[in-house]
Design a protein around this motif. Structure first.
Motif, PDB file in Angstrom:
ATOM      1  N   UNK A 108       0.605  -1.365   0.600  1.00 50.60           N
ATOM      2  CA  UNK A 108       0.047  -0.274   0.194  1.00 50.60           C
ATOM      3  C   UNK A 108       1.323   1.498   0.158  1.00 50.60           C
ATOM      4  N   UNK A 109       1.979   0.837   0.497  1.00 48.82           N
ATOM      5  CA  UNK A 109       2.853   2.057   0.930  1.00 48.82           C
ATOM      6  C   UNK A 109       3.533   2.872  -0.333  1.00 48.82           C
ATOM      7  N   UNK A 110       3.731   1.508  -1.221  1.00 45.20           N
ATOM      8  CA  UNK A 110       4.486   2.139  -2.124  1.00 45.20           C
ATOM      9  C   UNK A 110       4.046   2.157  -3.735  1.00 45.20           C
ATOM     10  N   UNK A 115       3.940   6.662  -8.214  1.00 40.54           N
ATOM     11  CA  UNK A 115       2.596   6.752  -9.534  1.00 40.54           C
ATOM     12  C   UNK A 115       2.650   5.800 -10.681  1.00 40.54           C
ATOM     13  N   UNK A 116       0.905   5.374 -10.990  1.00 39.68           N
ATOM     14  CA  UNK A 116       1.031   4.294 -11.405  1.00 39.68           C
ATOM     15  C   UNK A 116       1.516   3.022 -11.527  1.00 39.68           C
ATOM     16  N   UNK A 117       2.164   2.622 -10.629  1.00 45.41           N
ATOM     17  CA  UNK A 117       2.118   1.288  -9.830  1.00 45.41           C
ATOM     18  C   UNK A 117       1.169   0.495  -9.359  1.00 45.41           C
ATOM     19  N   UNK A 122       3.626  -4.394  -7.719  1.00 42.69           N
ATOM     20  CA  UNK A 122       4.457  -4.414  -6.402  1.00 42.69           C
ATOM     21  C   UNK A 122       5.286  -6.051  -6.195  1.00 42.69           C
ATOM     22  N   UNK A 123       4.103  -6.893  -5.601  1.00 42.37           N
ATOM     23  CA  UNK A 123       3.508  -7.739  -5.370  1.00 42.37           C
ATOM     24  C   UNK A 123       5.313  -8.658  -6.767  1.00 42.37           C
ATOM     25  N   UNK A 124       5.197  -8.119  -7.760  1.00 43.31           N
ATOM     26  CA  UNK A 124       5.921  -9.073  -9.046  1.00 43.31           C
ATOM     27  C   UNK A 124       7.314  -8.686  -8.180  1.00 43.31           C
ATOM     28  N   UNK A 125       7.698  -7.464  -7.692  1.00 41.45           N
ATOM     29  CA  UNK A 125       8.980  -6.932  -7.380  1.00 41.45           C
ATOM     30  C   UNK A 125       9.063  -7.411  -5.670  1.00 41.45           C
ATOM     31  N   UNK A 126       8.297  -8.021  -5.317  1.00 42.20           N
ATOM     32  CA  UNK A 126       8.409  -9.056  -3.822  1.00 42.20           C
ATOM     33  C   UNK A 126       8.522  -9.795  -4.114  1.00 42.20           C
ATOM     34  N   UNK A 127       7.671 -10.659  -4.939  1.00 42.19           N
ATOM     35  CA  UNK A 127       8.158 -12.220  -5.396  1.00 42.19           C
ATOM     36  C   UNK A 127       9.827 -12.494  -5.800  1.00 42.19           C
TER      37      UNK A 127
END
Length: 178
Positions: A108-110, A115-117, A122-127
């Motif tokens: 949520x913070x990211x 903007x635009x994400x 974000x979940x792809x980045x975390x994965x």
């Protein structure tokens, strides 16, 4: 009368002996007042046999108590093991809940700061980050000799899609059951 009964009925034996002695000695002018049976001393072989029987009975009783004590110890160990596993499970569940809460806050913070994400980005980045951390951990372990892991940007996407699809299928199945 066996030897055990003889020991138990020393008083009765004394009475019978008193009566017999009064009959035998009364004709000579003797008057016997009392007979006291202080101790009965059986033959040494009989005493040895009695001691062996007594020792065997005590050993038998001791083995029964030892068996009960061992049983109690095993039950207590099993209960302690079950409690430890339960508490470990509670700890793992709390750890996973904390990870989930942290991920939700980070997503949520990211999403708000960049903007635009989307949350999917974000979940792809975390994965991807978790994938590289896993590769690092597997490589750092001295116990692993050979590990085959598909590697490449497309594979990370495949893994994340597989996880996402699995979660969605589980969610669908649980909704169908309700």
């Amino acid at each position: 009368m066996n030897l055990d009964e003889l020991f138990e009925q020393k008083g009765d034996v004394a009475k019978v002996v008193l009566e017999e002695l009064e009959k035998a000695m009364g004709s000579y002018g003797y008057n016997i007042q009392q007979i006291l049976v202080v101790d009965i001393v059986p033959d040494p072989s009989v005493r040895k046999a009695m001691n062996e029987i007594n020792a065997a009975q005590r050993l038998q009783l001791a083995s029964v108590f030892r068996g009960e004590a061992d049983k109690i110890l095993q039950v207590k160990r099993a209960e302690a093991d079950a409690e430890a596993k339960y508490l470990a499970g509670v700890g793992v569940a709390r750890q996973r809940q904390a990870i989930t809460d942290g991920l939700r806050e980070n997503v949520l913070e990211f999403s708000h700061k960049v903007p635009g994400t989307s949350s999917k980005d974000v979940m792809d980045l975390v994965m991807m980050t978790q994938y590289f951390d896993t590769l690092k951990d597997v490589g750092a372990s001295s116990k692993n000799t050979t590990v085959f892991i598909p590697h490449g940007p497309g594979h990370v996407k495949d893994v994340s899609e597989q996880i996402r699809n699995g979660l969605m299928q589980a969610s669908t199945v649980s909704q169908d059951l309700l």
